[in-house]
Design a protein around this motif. Structure first.
Motif, PDB file in Angstrom:
ATOM      1  N   ILE B  22      40.132  58.714  28.367  1.00 12.52           N
ATOM      2  CA  ILE B  22      39.647  60.020  28.849  1.00 12.52           C
ATOM      3  C   ILE B  22      39.814  60.107  30.362  1.00 12.52           C
ATOM      4  CG2 ILE B  22      37.592  61.446  29.123  1.00 12.52           C
ATOM      5  CD1 ILE B  22      36.630  60.424  26.438  1.00 12.52           C
ATOM      6  N   ARG B  25      43.472  60.590  31.213  1.00  8.95           N
ATOM      7  CA  ARG B  25      43.946  61.918  30.857  1.00  8.95           C
ATOM      8  C   ARG B  25      43.438  62.950  31.862  1.00  8.95           C
ATOM      9  NH1 ARG B  25      45.617  64.988  26.470  1.00  8.95           N
ATOM     10  NH2 ARG B  25      47.082  63.408  25.881  1.00  8.95           N
ATOM     11  N   THR B  26      42.143  62.812  32.272  1.00  9.28           N
ATOM     12  CA  THR B  26      41.587  63.750  33.249  1.00  9.28           C
ATOM     13  C   THR B  26      42.374  63.696  34.550  1.00  9.28           C
ATOM     14  OG1 THR B  26      39.449  63.209  32.319  1.00  9.28           O
ATOM     15  CG2 THR B  26      39.452  64.522  34.318  1.00  9.28           C
ATOM     16  N   LYS B  27      42.650  62.452  35.000  1.00 11.54           N
ATOM     17  CA  LYS B  27      43.393  62.305  36.250  1.00 11.54           C
ATOM     18  C   LYS B  27      44.769  62.952  36.126  1.00 11.54           C
ATOM     19  CE  LYS B  27      43.378  58.221  38.347  1.00 11.54           C
ATOM     20  NZ  LYS B  27      43.302  56.732  38.397  1.00 11.54           N
ATOM     21  N   VAL B  30      44.483  66.805  36.227  1.00 10.52           N
ATOM     22  CA  VAL B  30      44.212  67.303  37.579  1.00 10.52           C
ATOM     23  C   VAL B  30      45.478  67.222  38.429  1.00 10.52           C
ATOM     24  CG1 VAL B  30      42.895  66.894  39.682  1.00 10.52           C
ATOM     25  CG2 VAL B  30      41.769  66.758  37.479  1.00 10.52           C
ATOM     26  N   ILE B 266      35.062  62.164  32.122  1.00 10.74           N
ATOM     27  CA  ILE B 266      35.724  63.259  32.840  1.00 10.74           C
ATOM     28  C   ILE B 266      35.278  63.273  34.295  1.00 10.74           C
ATOM     29  CG2 ILE B 266      35.921  65.767  32.970  1.00 10.74           C
ATOM     30  CD1 ILE B 266      35.731  65.788  29.916  1.00 10.74           C
ATOM     31  N   GLY B 269      36.998  60.608  36.104  1.00  9.16           N
ATOM     32  CA  GLY B 269      38.383  61.005  36.343  1.00  9.16           C
ATOM     33  C   GLY B 269      38.487  61.988  37.496  1.00  9.16           C
ATOM     34  N   LEU B 270      37.543  62.941  37.551  1.00 13.03           N
ATOM     35  CA  LEU B 270      37.570  63.930  38.635  1.00 13.03           C
ATOM     36  C   LEU B 270      37.316  63.256  39.976  1.00 13.03           C
ATOM     37  CD1 LEU B 270      35.705  66.973  37.053  1.00 13.03           C
ATOM     38  CD2 LEU B 270      38.134  66.713  37.518  1.00 13.03           C
TER      39      LEU B 270
END
Lengths: 216, 303
Positions: B22, B25-27, B30, B266, B269-270
């Motif tokens: 996850i 994928r978030t990175k 973005v 998430i 990741g952000l």
């Protein structure tokens, strides 16, 4: 209600730690501005039971002066003095933050033992106020640049203001306006002084000012 | 011991590598890329397990046992952590101290393995890892102390289970501070940005990754998997505090907590996508800040 006040006081304490721990002048000025805005919010929340027009206006004036006007002045002083953007502390940032923790413990102790005529709304009021005062003092004594000493002075004054809010729900209008004017003029004068010092001596290092004398 | 108390551990064992997926994928999203599939960490683990391991001539049995010790320590730690309404496998008064030291034991094994290789880079990574981990212990324990003080229970399962909407209603500020402190501990312990960069390939700047450079094949798979488990367990603690709604139905609560863990992935990741790594010298300040946050939380709860 109490939760909101507690949150504001915690944010106030945290901005104090930001001031002690950040290495950038701009971040420090922003932090002290946020502190000023928080004070206005605090004054509003504390008297939200019986809001009066003078109270609201005073809180708004306070927040504008401390949250916007003074930071703008400080930013200007920083730019005009053409100084580097680092804080230049005498003790390391980690040590400053640790000293801040010590001060927080001390102010909690004082807050527990200090007898006040009326109990403040939240028991964290007096500790937060005393911590802000002590942290302001720490910034004044442990930083090299003249402009950081202005920031420390502002922080100290913020602490006094919080203490005032804790003890007396409402100060006389004249007294409050007087204090505000005092601070404003103080920072104005200091800003000009910083500018002149930097123009005269090419630096605003307060340590080197101590060695000034006629006997060269 | 009830049968459903095995549920938190089984769930972690099955789903832990997913959090990594996850985050990645978030990175990627973005950054405007499609990104790897969510199951990629599983595929990586399977690939590593199929390979053989190579051992250096200077390494002794310490190096070979390190991954196994690390994995067992993390699984033991996981046996103490509840998930949503499901109790942990075992719980007793003071088990949160054991949790802290089981995490430390796993780290100790990996550090010994790193030192055993005789590589100077690995020694450097080990020394950094230990320095930051020691500093991260203070905020972890202070944050748990705040929770203990608030809920009046010295064991993780009852303490985390007692964090309800009511607790939030009268102690929201200190709960927020606790979550902030635990989030910094989470990022530090799992070697994420802003403390460590899991994708860096420059030995001089690596912390956690440099310690495991010499592990290969199944050993490396075990090390990676232990790291994923650790991330899951620390995440489960944060989610238990941050998601205080108890519907009453155990499965609905578990779904809520799973959504919470995905949200934490998430958020991580952000953070990774929006921040640069801190300079090594500034990391102690960050951890000190975390300690301040949790100390303040404790003070606000205890007053």
């Amino acid at each position: 209600m109490n939760q909101v006040i507690d949150s504001i006081l915690i944010l106030l304490t945290l901005t104090g730690f930001v001031l002690l721990g950040s290495s950038r002048l701009a971040a420090c000025i922003k932090a002290v501005g946020i502190q000023g805005a928080l004070l206005g919010l605090l004054a509003l929340v504390v008297q939200s039971g019986d809001l009066s027009i003078t109270g609201v206006v005073l809180a708004l004036i306070g927040a504008t002066v401390k949250g916007i006007l003074l930071p703008v002045l400080l930013f200007r002083a920083m730019r005009e003095a053409d100084t580097t953007r680092e804080v230049e502390p005498l003790i390391s940032f980690n040590l400053s933050v640790l000293a801040g923790a010590l001060e927080l413990a001390m102010s909690l102790w004082i807050g527990r033992h200090l007898r006040l005529p009326a109990d403040p709304v939240s028991s964290f009021f007096v500790p937060a106020a005393i911590f802000t005062i002590l942290a302001g003092l720490l910034v004044i004594v442990s930083r090299r640049k003249a402009i950081t000493q202005v920031i420390g002075y502002l922080m100290l004054e913020n602490g006094v203001y919080v203490f005032g809010t804790a003890v007396a729900l409402r100060m006389p209008v004249l007294v409050e306006l007087g204090i505000l004017l005092d601070v404003f003029v103080g920072v104005f004068v200091m800003g000009i002084a910083v500018f002149h010092i930097s123009r005269q001596f090419d630096h605003i290092d307060s340590l080197r000012l101590a060695s000034l004398n006629d006997r060269v | 011991m009830k049968p459903q108390s095995a549920f938190p551990l089984l769930l972690a064992i099955a789903l832990a590598p997913m959090v990594q997926g996850i985050i990645n994928r978030t990175k990627a999203i973005v950054a405007g890329r499609a990104g790897q599939p969510l199951m990629q960490p599983y595929l990586d683990l399977a690939k590593l397990l199929r390979k053989g391991a190579v051992y250096s001539e200077t390494a002794s049995w310490v190096f070979r046992t390190a991954p196994a010790v690390g994995l067992s320590a993390i699984i033991c730690a996981g046996a103490l952590i509840p998930f949503a309404a499901f109790p942990s496998l075992t719980h007793f008064g003071g088990d949160l101290v054991l949790l802290g030291y089981l995490l430390a034991l796993g780290r100790f094994a990996i550090v010994l393995g790193a030192l055993d290789t005789g590589s100077s880079f690995e020694g450097m990574g080990a020394s950094r890892e230990i320095a930051f981990a020691a500093l991260a212990e203070a905020p972890l324990f202070l944050a748990l102390a705040a929770i203990v003080r608030e809920t009046g229970s010295l064991s993780l399962t009852p303490a985390l289970g007692a964090v309800s909407i009511n607790v939030w209603n009268h102690a929201a500020p200190s709960m927020c501070l606790t979550i902030g402190a635990l989030l910094i501990v989470f990022l530090t312990e799992n070697a994420r940005i802003p403390v460590d960069d899991p994708t860096t390939h420059l030995e001089l700047t690596m912390i956690h990754e440099v310690m495991v450079l010499d592990h290969s094949g199944p050993d490396f798979a075990i090390v990676q998997y232990s790291a994923a488990l650790k991330m899951w367990f620390l995440g489960a603690i944060i989610v238990a505090i941050a998601v205080p709604w108890h519907v009453g139905n155990a499965l609905a609560d578990a779904a809520c907590a799973l959504a919470g863990i995905a949200a934490l992935g998430i958020v991580t990741g952000l953070i990774e996508a929006s921040m640069a790594r801190l300079r090594l010298l500034r990391v102690p300040t960050l951890l000190l800040t975390a300690a301040m946050l949790s100390a303040l939380a404790f003070v606000m709860v205890a007053k």
